[in-house]
Design an enzyme around this catalytic site. Sequence first.
Site, short mmCIF file in Angstrom:
data_model
loop_
_atom_site.label_atom_id
_atom_site.label_comp_id
_atom_site.label_asym_id
_atom_site.label_seq_id
_atom_site.Cartn_x
_atom_site.Cartn_y
_atom_site.Cartn_z
N ASP A 288 -14.27 9.02 44.71
CA ASP A 288 -14.57 10.43 44.52
C ASP A 288 -16.03 10.77 44.79
O ASP A 288 -16.87 9.88 44.92
CB ASP A 288 -14.18 10.87 43.08
CG ASP A 288 -14.49 9.80 42.03
OD1 ASP A 288 -15.43 9.01 42.25
OD2 ASP A 288 -13.79 9.74 41.02
N GLU B 242 -7.59 14.54 36.58
CA GLU B 242 -7.62 14.93 35.17
C GLU B 242 -6.19 15.10 34.65
O GLU B 242 -5.24 15.18 35.44
CB GLU B 242 -8.39 16.25 35.03
CG GLU B 242 -9.84 16.20 35.53
CD GLU B 242 -10.78 15.44 34.60
OE1 GLU B 242 -10.34 14.54 33.85
OE2 GLU B 242 -12.00 15.74 34.63
N ASN C 132 -10.15 10.70 28.52
CA ASN C 132 -8.97 11.57 28.53
C ASN C 132 -7.84 11.00 29.40
O ASN C 132 -6.87 11.69 29.68
CB ASN C 132 -9.35 12.99 29.01
CG ASN C 132 -9.82 13.02 30.46
OD1 ASN C 132 -9.85 11.98 31.13
ND2 ASN C 132 -10.17 14.19 30.95
N HIS D 141 -8.14 9.96 32.59
CA HIS D 141 -8.21 10.18 34.05
C HIS D 141 -8.51 8.88 34.80
O HIS D 141 -9.14 7.97 34.25
CB HIS D 141 -9.19 11.30 34.42
CG HIS D 141 -10.65 10.98 34.29
ND1 HIS D 141 -11.61 11.92 33.98
CD2 HIS D 141 -11.36 9.82 34.46
CE1 HIS D 141 -12.80 11.36 33.97
NE2 HIS D 141 -12.68 10.09 34.25
#
Length: 255
Positions: A67, A143, A136, A138
């Site tokens: 990313d 996400e 979380n 990811h």
Amino acid sequence: MKVLICGGAETAAGRAADLVAARLRRAPATTLGLATGGTMEAVYAALIARHRAGDCGFAAARSFNLDEYVGLAPDHPCSYWRYMREHLFGHVDFAPDRTHLPQGDAPDPQAEADRYEAAIRAAGDIGLQLLGIGANGHIGFNEPTSSLASLTRVKTLARATRAANARFFSGSEDVPRLAITMGIATILRAEEVVLLAVGEAKAEAVARMIEGPVSAFCPASALQTHRRVTVILDDAAAGQLALRDYYEDIHPGGM
Ligand code: F6R
């Protein structure tokens, strides 16, 4: 999933580096999928040490990072390009034209994401994909509620992710809102996946990834559908696993 619980964080990072180095020895022309973030710093330091000791080489390999932030040019101090140069590329024998990240400052970010996905496919997909995990759940910047069929695209970062990454910027408000990220389906096409998580802050996400239902609510849980995943944990990140005894029985000391 192979779950290796390795004691301390440094041992866990070393174990991840060992798997990458072993792959490079076995298949020097491997295409590596690379991650950034705090967890990977120790892995890259260990890989540089192994490279200097003559244990592995990158000259025939190539790489695609997961990313990059939208809007950041490669020379921006907070770009993942800069991170990779500082933590790995500047210290090993990777040929510069064989390392790839999405171009964060491309005028049309979605067109850049499509180009990047096509480049990964043209390279024959990823051989070994290195991953961290967000608190979380990811992976990459996929996400919660990301489609499990997603390809490389522009994603809006969760507020929690921007807060977690604020330490690399002057503050949370400076963290870009958008990123280009490989999709979950892009990641799942990799031949093998090595995911490293350390610290108590990751323990809940790790338990949901390994023992929870496969769900877009915890994107990392999609790895349960992959044939060759190794999850490497320190004691703290393994803290909420219901079947911890079982994993430790199969791989004592994470070996
Ligand atoms: C980084 C990436 C992210 C990180 C994750 C964990 O390229 O794709 O998924 O791996 O956010 O980050 P750290 O290691 O900083 O906790």
